[in-house]
Enzyme design. Structure first.
Site, short mmCIF file in Angstrom:
data_model
loop_
_atom_site.label_atom_id
_atom_site.label_comp_id
_atom_site.label_asym_id
_atom_site.label_seq_id
_atom_site.Cartn_x
_atom_site.Cartn_y
_atom_site.Cartn_z
N GLU A 68 0.78 -1.23 0.00
CA GLU A 68 0.00 0.00 0.00
C GLU A 68 0.82 1.29 0.00
O GLU A 68 0.36 2.30 -0.52
CB GLU A 68 -0.94 0.01 1.22
CG GLU A 68 -2.00 -1.06 1.22
CD GLU A 68 -3.05 -0.84 0.15
OE1 GLU A 68 -3.12 0.26 -0.43
OE2 GLU A 68 -3.82 -1.78 -0.12
N SER A 315 -34.91 -12.93 54.82
CA SER A 315 -34.04 -13.23 55.97
C SER A 315 -32.57 -13.36 55.60
O SER A 315 -31.76 -13.75 56.45
CB SER A 315 -34.51 -14.53 56.64
OG SER A 315 -35.82 -14.39 57.14
#
Length: 647
Positions: A68, A315
């Site tokens: 590239e 509880s």
């Protein structure tokens, strides 16, 4: 020259590059082994992760620059030689052979996508120079590696390597590298899952132009596609991390295999009617091993993640209450305590089964989840102290609006998330030290906050290890689970939280919309599922235990909890209003409850004795609305009284 430089600097500041696309990242979650768990795309819909060149195979970088931008390290963002070559090819051949774009120019277009045109090319050239001016060549390369299009909505080399090949880009093969490079040029026409032959042909052509070095293999293309998308096996943890701002690739402490096994258990376990399940599994070091916020059931609100939802614990907070009472030296496991009708100011709690069990020990009271002893213990340490200690230890409670901590905390009159309840129980396994539950992996040591002392914590675990098991369960020896259940008021939530070895498991069952589910209980509904989860967990370590001396060795102050002398009227409450008269004229008798003193009792209403046969619960039927004075006298002549208003 100085004016030119000043002008360029001013232009750079006035027209900065738009970096928003590079900053918008996706989140990909991996399990502890690096396997993909879940993921979420960036706000603009892309799989995109910030990628540094150090995280990419050097051989890919070499091939990228060779193909590239060969002069990437020498030009200022625009390569004059490439532009001249591209222009010459256009003139001599009549069509574009190569575009002459550098990586900096390609990056500029990826940051601000636009159509191919002469104007766009000039824009890319100017931006390319600006990008290298601002970020340098290494910074430009990092931006390209983050934004390169790799088919579908996958952008960047890391996202592409993970989603296409199933591994990090630091170990790319030659064909994998070539595929990523050719896909960046033609993202859709070379998409390997839809056009595999075209993709392999493009890879072969690219590699054929390269020197036959060791890493470039000729012939068959051995790359293997992985999944191409993210799985969705942990939506709750994903959302939790996303809301915390976590982006990129995040390796969690979750065990994907355990996560899947628990999901299977939840699919096979019928949920509470119209409801669903939630299961949290944590290790002793605070790392979360499994997180199932819902079981995928079809019910109102079942899409919500219940691990972070506020629910009443019933509880389930009682172990913490007793633990603080042990820590303060107010109680011991074998202290004798009374489970009988009592009132605390205007609060008169009762047991779940509406039966009072008389003389018992703290150990039995916690194992059997008696309410009155727990409320008495909370009254001793103070509800404000209890809530403040939990808050200081990082365990959040959500009180009803405009209220302060009260004795109702002992019976679930508060909100807590399964995540925070898990943190509370992990603290018991860590000698009373509370540390945050986390998805980080490897585990980062976190400073802890002291909840209770080590001995108090061991005492609680010793007691919980003797809790009654769910029906049909027999567990002994190393399989022993120290656990506590909870059922919220109105049967809206069923809880079970347990510890064994290095593992802590929290199970919640109920309806996400808060509707009552008649018949659900912590012991009967959630505890069996909790035990099933423990069955699939590997053995790991042992819990700290305590050899608490028997009652005879306790100090006199701890052998028996002192009682208030004289009889007390538990019901009705002094100053209360009682509705006895219905609109249709029906009159409901008022039940009378007392405790303390020496039986038998004598009741007087407005000075008139009540005729109450022995063995019959006393009651009074008023003859009309108004105020009434109710007095109680025991066998010794001691007494008490209350004033009420009958309506």
């Amino acid at each position: 020259m100085l004016c030119l430089a000043g002008g360029l600097l001013a232009a750079d500041r006035l027209l900065p590059p738009d970096m928003s696309r590079a900053e918008k990242q996706a989140l990909l979650m991996q399990d502890m082994r690096g396997e993909v768990l879940d993921g979420r795309v960036s706000p603009d819909g892309a799989w995109r992760f910030a990628t540094k060149r150090e995280a990419v195979d050097p051989r890919y970088l070499a091939l990228l620059l060779q193909v590239e931008d060969r002069r990437f390290w020498v030009h200022p963002g625009v390569d004059p030689l490439s532009l001249l070559r591209a222009s010459f090819q256009l003139v001599t051949r009549g069509h574009i052979v190569s575009g002459g774009s550098t990586l900096a120019m390609q990056t500029a277009r990826l940051l601000t996508p636009h159509r191919h045109s002469l104007r766009g090319k000039i824009f890319d050239m100017l931006r390319g120079v600006q990008l290298e001016w601002r970020y340098g060549r290494r910074g430009v390369l990092d931006l390209y590696l983050t934004l390169a299009p790799e088919s579908r909505n996958i952008e960047g080399i890391r996202a592409a390597s993970l989603l296409w090949f199933g591994h990090e880009p630091l170990h790319l093969g030659s064909e994998e590298s070539a595929l990523l490079i050719v896909m960046a040029r033609h993202p859709e026409s070379l998409r390997p899952d839809r056009h595999p032959q075209a993709a392999r042909a493009a890879v072969a052509r690219l590699l054929a132009t390269q020197p036959a070095e060791g890493w470039v293999r000729r012939g068959a293309m051995p790359y293997t596609l992985h999944i191409g998308h993210a799985v969705h096996e942990a939506p709750g943890p994903l959302l939790w991390q996303w809301r915390k701002g976590v982006r990129g690739v995040f390796q969690t402490s979750i065990d994907r295999r355990l996560q899947g096994s628990i999901a299977g258990i939840l699919r096979d376990t019928p949920p509470p009617a119209g409801g669903t399940w939630a299961v949290l599994v944590a290790r002793r070091d605070g790392s979360i091993a499994a997180w199932q916020g819902n079981a995928g059931n079809d019910c109102s609100g079942c899409a919500a993640d219940m691990i972070t939802a506020w629910r009443s614990p019933g509880s389930a907070l009682k172990p913490a209450i007793y633990g603080m009472a042990f820590q303060l030296g107010l109680l011991a496991p074998d202290t004798i305590i009374q489970d009988r009708a009592s009132h605390f100011g205007g609060y008169a709690p009762r047991n779940y089964d509406r039966i009072f069990h008389g003389t018992t020990t703290v150990r039995t009271a916690l194992q059997r989840s008696y309410n009155l002893p727990a409320v008495r213990a909370l009254d001793m340490i103070g509800a404000g102290y209890f809530a403040g200690t939990l808050d200081a230890a990082g365990i959040g409670l959500k009180l009803p609006p405009n209220t302060s901590p009260s004795l109702a905390l002992a019976l679930g009159g508060v909100g807590i998330t399964p995540l925070d309840l898990g943190r509370l129980y992990v603290a018991f396994a860590n000698q009373g030290v509370s540390r945050p539950l986390s998805l980080d992996w490897p585990v980062e040591p976190a400073p802890g906050a002291r909840l209770i002392g080590a001995r108090a914590s061991r005492q609680i675990l010793s007691i919980l290890g003797g809790a009654p098991l769910p029906k049909g369960r027999v567990v002994t020896g190393e399989d022993r689970v120290a656990f506590k259940t909870g059922t919220s008021y109105g049967q809206r939530d069923a809880w079970a939280a347990g510890l064994r070895g290095d593992w802590t498991v929290v199970v919640w069952g109920g309806r996400p919309d808060g509707t009552a589910v008649p018949g659900i209980t912590g012991l009967g509904t959630s505890a069996p599922l909790m035990m099933h989860v423990f069955d699939i967990l590997p053995e790991s370590g042992t819990l700290p235990t305590d050899t608490m001396p028997v009652q005879a060795t306790l100090s006199p102050a701890l052998q028996k909890l002192g009682e208030k002398h004289g009889p007390q009227i538990v019901q009705p409450v002094n100053g209360g209003r009682v509705e006895c008269f219905a609109e249709d004229g029906h009159v409901t008798p008022l039940g009378l409850v007392a405790s303390g003193g020496v039986e038998p009792y004598r009741w007087l209403v407005n000075g008139v004795p009540l005729d109450t046969p022995i063995g019959i619960t006393p009651s009074w039927t008023p003859d009309g609305p108004g105020f009434a004075h109710i007095a109680l006298v025991d066998a010794t002549g001691a007494g008490s009284s209350v004033d009420i208003r009958v309506q």
